[in-house]
Design a protein around this motif. Sequence first.
Motif, PDB file in Angstrom:
ATOM      1  N   CYS A  21      16.651  14.951  22.614  1.00  0.00           N
ATOM      2  CA  CYS A  21      17.832  14.214  22.154  1.00  0.00           C
ATOM      3  C   CYS A  21      18.250  13.164  23.184  1.00  0.00           C
ATOM      4  O   CYS A  21      18.702  12.083  22.827  1.00  0.00           O
ATOM      5  N   GLN A  22      18.091  13.494  24.461  1.00  0.00           N
ATOM      6  CA  GLN A  22      18.452  12.545  25.513  1.00  0.00           C
ATOM      7  C   GLN A  22      17.503  11.343  25.530  1.00  0.00           C
ATOM      8  O   GLN A  22      17.927  10.215  25.740  1.00  0.00           O
TER       9      GLN A  22
ATOM     10  N   LYS B 231      21.270   4.893  22.069  1.00  0.00           N
ATOM     11  CA  LYS B 231      21.727   4.492  23.396  1.00  0.00           C
ATOM     12  C   LYS B 231      23.097   3.815  23.273  1.00  0.00           C
ATOM     13  O   LYS B 231      23.239   2.624  23.494  1.00  0.00           O
TER      14      LYS B 231
ATOM     15  N   ARG C  65      23.785  18.632  23.920  1.00  0.00           N
ATOM     16  CA  ARG C  65      23.895  17.721  25.070  1.00  0.00           C
ATOM     17  C   ARG C  65      22.766  17.919  26.076  1.00  0.00           C
ATOM     18  O   ARG C  65      22.362  16.987  26.753  1.00  0.00           O
ATOM     19  N   LYS C  66      22.264  19.151  26.171  1.00  0.00           N
ATOM     20  CA  LYS C  66      21.223  19.457  27.152  1.00  0.00           C
ATOM     21  C   LYS C  66      19.809  19.322  26.605  1.00  0.00           C
ATOM     22  O   LYS C  66      18.852  19.509  27.335  1.00  0.00           O
ATOM     23  N   CYS C  67      19.674  19.007  25.321  1.00  0.00           N
ATOM     24  CA  CYS C  67      18.351  18.885  24.704  1.00  0.00           C
ATOM     25  C   CYS C  67      17.628  17.660  25.269  1.00  0.00           C
ATOM     26  O   CYS C  67      18.124  16.537  25.188  1.00  0.00           O
ATOM     27  N   HIS C  68      16.455  17.890  25.836  1.00  0.00           N
ATOM     28  CA  HIS C  68      15.697  16.814  26.482  1.00  0.00           C
ATOM     29  C   HIS C  68      15.278  15.728  25.483  1.00  0.00           C
ATOM     30  O   HIS C  68      15.429  14.528  25.742  1.00  0.00           O
TER      31      HIS C  68
ATOM     32  N   ASN D 132      23.708  16.900  15.991  1.00  0.00           N
ATOM     33  CA  ASN D 132      24.725  17.034  17.038  1.00  0.00           C
ATOM     34  C   ASN D 132      25.387  18.405  16.942  1.00  0.00           C
ATOM     35  O   ASN D 132      25.139  19.173  16.017  1.00  0.00           O
TER      36      ASN D 132
END
Length: 184
Positions: A79-80, A85, A74-77, A47
Amino acid sequence: MAAGFVLDGDILYKRGKDQVLLRCVDAVEARKILKDVHEGICGTHANGFTMARKIMRLGYYWLTMESDCINFARKCHKCQIYGDKIHVASLPLHVMTSPWPFSMWGMDVIGPISPKASNRHRFIFVVIDYFTKWIEAASFANVTKTAVCRFLKKEIICRYGLPERIISDNALNLNNKMMKEVCE
């Protein structure tokens, strides 16, 4: 010169809390460092706060480092997709009870295992009874639908009778026409 900053030739340093000098970098180099620390060869997809501390331990600094790290994470694909969840609505749990021993079995394949076993087998086929937690397992060079059906006939059905349910992850070698014929 602002307090805490040291100029050595052409390189600007910031003195950290532990008196270690951190090299100040520009936006282009900062972006490269962010990418390397977050997803590089030793990147852990950490993070933003963790990533900022790691960058400082590596000896780098820039003024907007912490907010840049948070925004980058936050924008890391990846990580998303693979992250926890935590903001997903909870779902009701479905109780899976087995009414009696050997009536419900779960099956799965472990592997490929490296290095290969002495008999050149790379996979382990595992079947577990939900009631007793009894395990039946065998190793295979390749887990084919024929091998799975033969194992189920010999080791499960002939020993414990035809189960009421067999649960799998819908892999093709575990869920196919041949399996349906065996169960019928």
